[in-house]
Every structure is written in C-alpha cells, then in structure tokens.
Design a protein around this motif. Structure first.
Motif, PDB file in Angstrom:
ATOM      1  N   VAL A 170      37.407 -41.480  86.816  1.00  9.86           N
ATOM      2  CA  VAL A 170      37.898 -42.903  86.770  1.00  9.86           C
ATOM      3  C   VAL A 170      38.936 -43.364  87.902  1.00  9.86           C
ATOM      4  CG1 VAL A 170      38.897 -44.906  85.623  1.00  9.86           C
ATOM      5  CG2 VAL A 170      37.111 -43.423  84.622  1.00  9.86           C
ATOM      6  N   ILE A 171      39.933 -42.171  87.852  1.00  9.78           N
ATOM      7  CA  ILE A 171      41.121 -42.256  88.834  1.00  9.78           C
ATOM      8  C   ILE A 171      40.736 -41.765  90.279  1.00  9.78           C
ATOM      9  CG2 ILE A 171      43.270 -41.126  89.411  1.00  9.78           C
ATOM     10  CD1 ILE A 171      43.627 -40.784  86.200  1.00  9.78           C
ATOM     11  N   THR A 219      47.364 -44.679  81.847  1.00 11.79           N
ATOM     12  CA  THR A 219      47.826 -44.579  80.493  1.00 11.79           C
ATOM     13  C   THR A 219      46.353 -45.318  79.738  1.00 11.79           C
ATOM     14  OG1 THR A 219      50.004 -45.476  80.897  1.00 11.79           O
ATOM     15  CG2 THR A 219      49.118 -46.011  78.889  1.00 11.79           C
ATOM     16  N   ILE A 220      45.452 -45.920  80.429  1.00 10.34           N
ATOM     17  CA  ILE A 220      44.353 -46.591  79.648  1.00 10.34           C
ATOM     18  C   ILE A 220      43.395 -45.266  79.609  1.00 10.34           C
ATOM     19  CG2 ILE A 220      42.355 -47.885  80.197  1.00 10.34           C
ATOM     20  CD1 ILE A 220      44.074 -49.465  78.667  1.00 10.34           C
ATOM     21  N   THR A 221      43.144 -44.518  80.513  1.00 16.77           N
ATOM     22  CA  THR A 221      42.069 -43.508  80.650  1.00 16.77           C
ATOM     23  C   THR A 221      42.744 -42.465  79.818  1.00 16.77           C
ATOM     24  OG1 THR A 221      43.289 -42.655  82.897  1.00 16.77           O
ATOM     25  CG2 THR A 221      41.187 -44.050  83.014  1.00 16.77           C
ATOM     26  N   ALA A 222      43.883 -42.085  79.683  1.00 15.26           N
ATOM     27  CA  ALA A 222      44.529 -40.945  78.958  1.00 15.26           C
ATOM     28  C   ALA A 222      44.250 -41.221  77.529  1.00 15.26           C
ATOM     29  CB  ALA A 222      45.926 -40.732  79.195  1.00 15.26           C
ATOM     30  N   ALA A 256      34.457 -44.788  75.736  1.00 18.74           N
ATOM     31  CA  ALA A 256      34.949 -44.661  76.847  1.00 18.74           C
ATOM     32  C   ALA A 256      33.930 -44.363  77.946  1.00 18.74           C
ATOM     33  CB  ALA A 256      36.005 -43.633  76.945  1.00 18.74           C
ATOM     34  N   GLU A 257      33.062 -43.307  77.860  1.00 19.03           N
ATOM     35  CA  GLU A 257      32.350 -42.917  78.800  1.00 19.03           C
ATOM     36  C   GLU A 257      31.138 -43.778  79.260  1.00 19.03           C
ATOM     37  OE1 GLU A 257      30.330 -41.100  74.790  1.00 19.03           O
ATOM     38  OE2 GLU A 257      32.171 -41.596  75.603  1.00 19.03           O
ATOM     39  N   VAL A 261      34.122 -47.799  86.375  1.00 15.78           N
ATOM     40  CA  VAL A 261      35.559 -47.751  87.031  1.00 15.78           C
ATOM     41  C   VAL A 261      36.066 -49.307  87.010  1.00 15.78           C
ATOM     42  CG1 VAL A 261      36.975 -47.463  89.100  1.00 15.78           C
ATOM     43  CG2 VAL A 261      35.182 -45.750  88.414  1.00 15.78           C
ATOM     44  N   GLU A 262      35.162 -50.333  87.148  1.00 13.77           N
ATOM     45  CA  GLU A 262      35.878 -51.812  87.384  1.00 13.77           C
ATOM     46  C   GLU A 262      36.208 -52.125  86.043  1.00 13.77           C
ATOM     47  OE1 GLU A 262      36.436 -53.582  89.827  1.00 13.77           O
ATOM     48  OE2 GLU A 262      36.224 -51.913  91.257  1.00 13.77           O
TER      49      GLU A 262
END
Length: 271
Positions: A170-171, A219-222, A256-257, A261-262
C-alpha cells in the motif's frame, strides 16, 4: 589506474583479507553481467547522480561508474573503505564514499537539491525500513532500483486480495509506480543466501502526497494489517472503527487485504 585496470573483485577481497559479515546482512555480487544489467534497468547514464547503499567491495559500484554516472556510496562497514577509496581514485573522482548508517543518513543533503536515483543491492536486514524511509521522508529520489529478498520484492508489487498484499504494498504503490524487473539466483552471491533475490524498479509519483497524509496512511495501514484477519471495524477501533469507515464510505465489515490503495488513501484522509 582506471576502472579497466582494476583487478577482479574476488582478488581485491582476498588481497585485503575480507569476508562477508553476517551481522550486516552482507552477500557480495561479483558477476559483472548481473551488476551491469541492474545499472541498465536503473536507466542511469553519463552525468546522472546515483546514491548507492551498502556497496561493500564495489561490484555494483563499478557497473554504475561504467555508465558515466556520479556515484555517492553510503557504507556502514569501515573494512571496505580502503577498497572503495581505490575505486574512487580509479574513477577519476566520479565516486564519493561516506562512512555512515543509511538508516540515519541524510540523503537529501547528499543529493544537494539535484535529481538523484538510488540503486542498491540492499542488505537484507534493512531493506524494508530503507524503502519506507525513501518513499515517505523528505528525500525525493527520481527513481529507486533496489534488490531485496524475492519475498519482500513480491510484497512491494502485490495486488489486493493476494497473500503478499499488505502494508508495504500500500505504501509503495501509493507513492510510486513499482515493478519487479529481475530475479537473481542465490548462486550469484558470495556467500550464497538461502533465498532468491529480486530487483524492483520504483518511480515516485510526480504529485507527492503531503506529509500529513503520508503519516496518516502509515498509521492506518499499521493498524489494519496488524490485525489483518479482523474486520475493519475491529482492527481500526482505536482510530474510529465503524464511524471512520463510514466517513470514508467503506464497508466496516471488510478486511484489510480486500482494500485497494485508493481506499486506504480515503481512510487516511478521513483521519
């Protein structure tokens, strides 16, 4: 002495009595056919400025210098300074060597405001944090051509829904166009690692995300991938959970998976 006069890398290492340090994640790449291919994939040429991390004895460094590029090498292991200084002299000043830890080095200062590419056979133990640093920090490279463990490379380019898809994908994909461009067998290295390696070429997006959004995305992805088996309403509970998802117009029962990305950017904007 010129680059053409330099002895083979193996002879240079033997002459200095040097071996790879496991604690630094070192695996030396002596095959000039491979290092030259990496330099070609990076698209660097005469007059370009390149930062290389962890040059070690200078295998990839030689290939980069052959293109006519100006190379700034960041090396943490002082044992290699005499070898790299010999290479710097043979390059006629095209190579500058800095003894530093790449995790804390100021690449923006080394770039001095000019367009700079990063090309590196990264030490396995610091590859991921270095990539995150370069994609989200104040240094803005024009491209990154980096060798990782194949498993890490696949995580960088992974698509939503795949097992490899996660925070790193994602990042990376929110900040750059990323493509896996080459695989390298363990047999190409000395000592050979236990895994296959792969080269990823990344071109950062022209429109860079602002720092607040980058911080929110991290922060969100973590949180989301820290509990990837849970629904977003649970994994993001500390950040607003269901109300945050509703604000971003995302079903809080999703995991999450499944988000692209958007959609992660929408969540980041919502906080």
């Amino acid at each position: 002495m010129t680059l053409d006069d330099l002895p083979p890398l193996r002879d240079t290492l033997d002459g200095h009595g040097l071996i790879a340090k496991k604690s630094f994640g070192q695996h030396f790449l002596f095959d000039l056919n491979i290092t030259r291919k990496i330099a070609r994939l990076a698209g660097v040429g005469a007059g370009d400025h390149v930062i290389e991390v962890g040059p070690g004895p200078g295998g990839l460094t030689r290939a980069l210098l052959e293109t006519g590029a100006q190379v700034t090498a960041i090396e943490k292991d002082p044992r290699f300074l005499p070898l790299l200084e010999e290479l710097a002299q043979a390059s006629g000043g095209a190579l500058t060597v800095h003894l530093d830890d790449a995790l804390t080095a100021d690449e923006a200062a080394l770039a001095a405001g000019g367009p700079t590419a990063v090309v590196s056979n990264l030490p396995y133990n610091v590859g991921t944090p270095l990539l995150i640093k370069w994609l989200t920090g104040r240094f803005q490279p024009i491209s990154l051509t980096l060798m990782f463990q194949k498993e890490v490379a696949e995580r960088i380019v992974a698509a939503p829904g795949s097992d490899a898809y996660g925070r790193l994908a994602v990042i990376a994909q929110a900040t750059a166009d990323a493509k896996l461009v080459m695989e390298v067998s363990p047999r190409a290295f000395t000592p050979p690692p236990k895994v296959t390696s792969a080269v990823v070429h990344l071109v950062p997006h022209a429109a860079r995300l602002d720092q607040a959004l980058l911080d929110a995305l991290q922060t969100i992805t973590a949180a989301a991938f820290g509990q990837r088996r849970k629904m977003l309403r649970s994994s993001l509970k500390q950040l607003g959970g269901e109300s945050l998802c509703e604000k971003a117009r995302i079903d809080p029962s999703r995991r999450a998976e499944t988000l692209d990305v958007e959609e992660f950017l929408s969540l980041a904007k919502a906080i």
